[in-house]
Design an enzyme around this catalytic site. Structure first.
Site: not given
Length: 391
Positions: A75, A203, A294, A298, A386
């Site tokens: 991705h 998200y 979560p 990470k 991220y």
């Protein structure tokens, strides 16, 4: 009592312990891995599935990435959804080409176990009464029971990779400074037999609570909704879960596909860091030293980075006799730990509904989301954290 010796005793056969064992093997360093669970249990644990590029590259160097490259899904961005709109954050464009790979932690563990067993390296499941000792006196050893017999394993170094509830951190608990935060919510997650409804992770911030659209394969979706930390999963039949997911992720011109729910469960949310990550000849890695919610994806990546630094320090020690890198392990590892704690905390605070939030808090949260949407600088900073820094 049976008495054996190795260079490094690794406690725990999760991602941290298994990756460390593989890295040490590639460096010509002997290790024995002890795990208190069965192989079936270890290979069935469902955990995170987002791998940073640095993690993928390290698994490549460790020689265990063939199946990852065949089955992993690359991705190049993520979506943030709020106020009924979905906004793309192009990770690769903002980080000089870095990407993430969707490949379940369970699959990483299977690959590492297979590699270790194929190389006929010591990996003992179903051990019990594991105890660590002697690490302050340069004569560390581990005692344990296996196959009905008592064992003592003498070693140069003990690597505590046995998770948050393991035996290694409690062995030095009194000397540790711990930092923690419990969040007033959890995630109700499902694995569904249905193709992902989005091309990348979504998200979602919603007045009813957070939701996440993720995946495990081209035919299986991993989906989450914010819930109470003590939520009774029995109160959430499949129809209710799908109804809530539809409500929180609704978007004009798009629909969420449903499928059979294969499993469901509730995950609590906490941040935790223990410092230092070492004492004498005992070194902590992975969940034994830190936990992150979560939201930032990470946990697995931090475990891998810890053991990368530890394996590199051990290689220097056995090559030159220098303790410098081992002595500096905590300082080196904590730089990345706290960077990951921060982005996990930030995304958790940004995207969830807090039960005690004031109107001010909610309004500030809304404008922070809008700032990310409208600011290239804010998106670049989010993408950098991220996607993860190179190892």
């Amino acid at each position: 009592m049976t008495r054996d010796r190795t260079q490094v005793a690794v406690i725990g056969a999760g991602p941290a312990g298994l990756t460390l064992g593989q890295l040490l093997h590639r460096a010509g360093i002997d290790a024995v891995i002890l795990e208190n669970r069965s192989r079936d249990h270890v290979e069935a644990r469902i955990r995170a599935g987002v791998l940073e590029q640095g993690t993928v590259e390290l698994l490549e160097r460790a020689g265990v990435a063939d199946r990852l490259h065949r089955e992993g899904i690359v991705h190049h961005g993520i979506y943030l959804q709020f106020d009924g709109e979905r906004h793309h954050v192009p990770l690769s464009d903002l980080t000089g080409g870095r990407s993430i790979v969707i490949y379940g932690q369970t699959e990483v563990v299977k690959d590492l176990i297979a590699a270790r067993l194929e190389a006929r390296l010591p990996l003992h499941f179903d051990t019990s009464n594991v105890a660590v000792d002697g690490f302050d006196d340069d004569e560390p050893y581990v005692t344990y029971e296996h196959d009905g017999r008592e064992h003592r394993l003498d070693c140069d170094v003990i690597a505590g990779c046995d998770g948050f509830h393991g035996v290694c951190r409690p062995a030095i608990e009194r000397e540790l400074q711990t930092y923690s935060r419990e969040y007033p919510f959890g995630w109700l997650g499902i694995l569904a037999e249905v193709a992902p409804s989005s091309d990348e992770l979504v998200y979602t911030h919603h007045t009813r609570g957070f939701a996440l659209l993720s995946l495990r394969s081209p035919t299986r979706s991993r989906l989450y909704i914010q819930c109470r930390p003590d939520e009774d999963v029995e109160e959430w039949p499949d129809d209710r879960i799908w109804e809530e997911l539809h409500a929180r992720t609704a978007l004009d011109g798009w629909s969420l596909e449903e499928g059979p729910v294969l499993e469901k469960g509730v995950t609590g949310m906490r941040s935790f860091v223990a410092e230092p990550m070492q004492r004498g000849r005992l070194f902590l890695a992975g969940d034994a030293a830190h936990i992150v919610p979560p939201t930032g994806a990470k946990g697995l990546n931090l475990a891998v980075s810890d053991v990368y630094y530890l394996s590199r320090a051990l290689a220097e020690y056995y090559r030159s006799g220098s303790h410098a890198a081992l002595d500096g392990y905590t300082k080196t590892a904590l730089r990345r730990v706290w960077a990951s704690v921060r982005i996990s905390w930030y995304l958790t605070m940004l995207l969830h509904r807090f039960p005690d939030a004031s109107e001010f808090d909610q309004r500030a949260q809304e404008y922070e989301l809008e700032y990310i949407r409208s600011s290239p600088h804010a998106q670049a900073a989010l993408a950098e954290q991220y996607a993860g820094l190179p190892l």
